[in-house]
Structures are given as structure tokens and as C-alpha cells.
Design a protein around this motif. Sequence first.
Motif, PDB file in Angstrom:
ATOM      1  N   UNK A  61       0.727  -1.310   0.129  1.00  0.00           N
ATOM      2  CA  UNK A  61      -0.027   0.103  -0.107  1.00  0.00           C
ATOM      3  C   UNK A  61       0.904   1.227   0.061  1.00  0.00           C
ATOM      4  N   UNK A  91      -4.386   6.380  14.348  1.00  0.00           N
ATOM      5  CA  UNK A  91      -5.208   5.489  13.977  1.00  0.00           C
ATOM      6  C   UNK A  91      -6.193   6.286  12.882  1.00  0.00           C
ATOM      7  N   UNK A  92      -6.747   7.285  13.446  1.00  0.00           N
ATOM      8  CA  UNK A  92      -7.578   8.088  12.545  1.00  0.00           C
ATOM      9  C   UNK A  92      -6.799   8.612  11.317  1.00  0.00           C
ATOM     10  N   UNK A  94      -4.774   7.248   9.654  1.00  0.00           N
ATOM     11  CA  UNK A  94      -4.439   6.004   8.890  1.00  0.00           C
ATOM     12  C   UNK A  94      -5.840   5.805   8.093  1.00  0.00           C
ATOM     13  N   UNK A  95      -6.779   5.735   8.919  1.00  0.00           N
ATOM     14  CA  UNK A  95      -8.136   5.896   8.287  1.00  0.00           C
ATOM     15  C   UNK A  95      -8.390   6.646   7.220  1.00  0.00           C
ATOM     16  N   UNK A  98      -6.346   5.702   4.244  1.00  0.00           N
ATOM     17  CA  UNK A  98      -6.735   4.525   3.460  1.00  0.00           C
ATOM     18  C   UNK A  98      -8.239   4.971   2.900  1.00  0.00           C
ATOM     19  N   UNK A  99      -9.133   5.798   3.419  1.00  0.00           N
ATOM     20  CA  UNK A  99     -10.234   6.337   2.694  1.00  0.00           C
ATOM     21  C   UNK A  99      -9.822   7.065   1.214  1.00  0.00           C
ATOM     22  N   UNK A 100      -8.764   7.838   1.386  1.00  0.00           N
ATOM     23  CA  UNK A 100      -8.229   8.526   0.045  1.00  0.00           C
ATOM     24  C   UNK A 100      -7.844   7.525  -0.970  1.00  0.00           C
ATOM     25  N   UNK A 101      -7.053   6.516  -0.513  1.00  0.00           N
ATOM     26  CA  UNK A 101      -6.794   5.557  -1.308  1.00  0.00           C
ATOM     27  C   UNK A 101      -7.916   4.691  -1.958  1.00  0.00           C
ATOM     28  N   UNK A 102      -9.072   4.375  -1.019  1.00  0.00           N
ATOM     29  CA  UNK A 102      -9.939   4.070  -1.897  1.00  0.00           C
ATOM     30  C   UNK A 102     -10.371   4.664  -2.892  1.00  0.00           C
ATOM     31  N   UNK A 104      -8.662   6.879  -4.787  1.00  0.00           N
ATOM     32  CA  UNK A 104      -7.711   6.753  -5.561  1.00  0.00           C
ATOM     33  C   UNK A 104      -7.884   5.621  -6.561  1.00  0.00           C
ATOM     34  N   UNK A 105      -8.017   4.596  -5.888  1.00  0.00           N
ATOM     35  CA  UNK A 105      -8.115   3.340  -6.631  1.00  0.00           C
ATOM     36  C   UNK A 105      -9.483   3.214  -7.623  1.00  0.00           C
TER      37      UNK A 105
END
Lengths: 129, 129
Positions: A61, A91-92, A94-95, A98-102, A104-105
Motif C-alpha cells: 500500500x 489510527x484516525x 491512517x483511516x 486509507x479512505x483516500x486510497x480507496x 484513488x483506486x
Amino acid sequence: MNPTRRTYSIGELAREFDITTRTIRFYEDQGLLAPGRRGQTRVYSPADRVTLMLVLRGKRLGFSLAESRQLIEMYQPEGNEKQLQALLDKIRQRRQQLARQLEDIATMQRELDEAESRCVNAMQELETP
Amino acid sequence: MNPTRRTYSIGELAREFDITTRTIRFYEDQGLLAPGRRGQTRVYSPADRVTLMLVLRGKRLGFSLAESRQLIEMYQPEGNEKQLQALLDKIRQRRQQLARQLEDIATMQRELDEAESRCVNAMQELETP
DNA sequence: GGGTAAGTTTACGTTAACGTAAACGTTATG
DNA sequence: CATAACGTTTACGTTAACGTAAACTTACCC
């Protein structure tokens, strides 16, 4: 009686995850792994193996090893109020990431679809001049 | 009459995307960007700007610049049958990778949830001794 | 015309994440 | 007992992706 009987050698892990032993030792150097020893030889527990998987997933990732180290620390929350708060913040973050990566994907998947269409079109135009 | 009237300076783009001008020039060096020139000065078109966004999105997903360059090439499919086939293969590989990243993200999100629970628990145990 | 804000080229420096090689112990196998 | 097959430490090398700095040009402001 023993909940974690199985162990792994460095070579076994290297083969399983298709990395070099050098890499595994490097991760230990960086404080990501802390295997046991039988004499000189490193002995890896199932927990060590999970940690390694965690790092490799992070790599896929785009995480740095420093970031992966933070992820590992999240597994054993300890310290005082302040440290735990800091952990929660991480933790927040990172979340969020991850949301941004979603997003982008999803975007990239759509673009790959379009790119494939254009590619197929270009091939058909080659066939029928 | 002119479909792409607006242009950007290197400084504008750097500010917009929160990167340095050095980075933008470096990307050009690597063949990722090919802006116009007005005398010495680089002039970026909207298309250049989109390309830059593409690279930065790739970075957020852990892509190398070489991989991003391939993504860019997918935007203008050209060449003979063989080259187009190779391009199609790359597109499929990328899709595979994105699918895997989606799995990884889902897993990591679950783990972050658990980590947060443990963290909150640890804080409550501090409050009520 | 002297500053300052933006641009340019050239070039050496830095950091992360390993690769590569040397030199050495330890099992086990023919 | 030699020679693989695995493990170890130590240490220098490499690559990607920029950072940093110097030395310079061009445009504009007061």
C-alpha cells in the motif's frame, strides 16, 4: 498446553513471502521484528510471522517501514493517557489515508477501463484499414 | 476557438499540489512531463496539470515513477499490434494490483477498528483502577 | 537603479530500503 | 572428511526520489 508450538526459520519465511533473508534481518534492525534465538540462530514465532505479513501488506500500500512500525505498535496499546491519545490520532490518520486510497483506486480503475477501450479500438483500426 | 486557453506556471502548480518546483522539474527529467516553453520559462497546459495529478495519485498508492510513466502511456495507445498487446497486459496487471490493494485496505480497516477498540479499552482501564 | 520575486541550469548531498560480498560457524550427507 | 545447505556478523554498494545550494536571467516596483 503450548498455544504457539510452531516456529519458523528465516529461510522458511523468506521462501513463503518471496523476499530475501537480508530483508528480514533488515526489518529486525529497524525494530519491526524481534524473533527469539536458539543459540545464534533466529527463531520466528507465528506472531513474528504475522508481524512480517503486516509489514509486507503495508509495503503493497506504499507505506514506509516507519509507518509500518506505527501500525505494529497499534497492536499492543500501552502507555499513559497522552500516549494512548496520540495512538488514537494516528489510527484516525491512517483511516483517512486509507479512505483516500480507496478513492484513488476507484478513479484509477475507471481510467484503466477507458484505457483498455482505447487500446482495443486502436488494435481494431490496425486490423481494418 | 482555443480549447485549452489556460496555462500554469511551475510555481502555481507547486503551490496547488503542495510540492516543490524541484519535484516538478525532476518529473520532467524522468520523462513524465513535457511542458511548453516561452523563452526559457516552462509553460504548463491543463493536460500537463492532469498528468501531474496522475503521478501524484500514483504516489499515494505507492507507485514508482516508472510505473506512473506506464500509466501515462496508457492514455495515448499507439504503436503496432505487439506494443498494444503489451499495453493491454500492463493494464491487466495494474487492475490485478489494484484489486489486491483493495483487499489489503479492507483488511487494514478492520484491524484499525480493532486497534481503536483496544486503545479505548486501555484508556478506560486507566481511568477506573 | 537597487531590491525582490519568480524563473533557469548545474551539480553535489541525502535518505530509505535493501543488494552484494566476504569470512565464518553448524549440521548432515554421500 | 569434504562439500553442500543453512545459518551468522560486518561492511561497503546501489537505486529512487528528491533536497539543497550556487550562480545566473528576467520582470516588476518604488
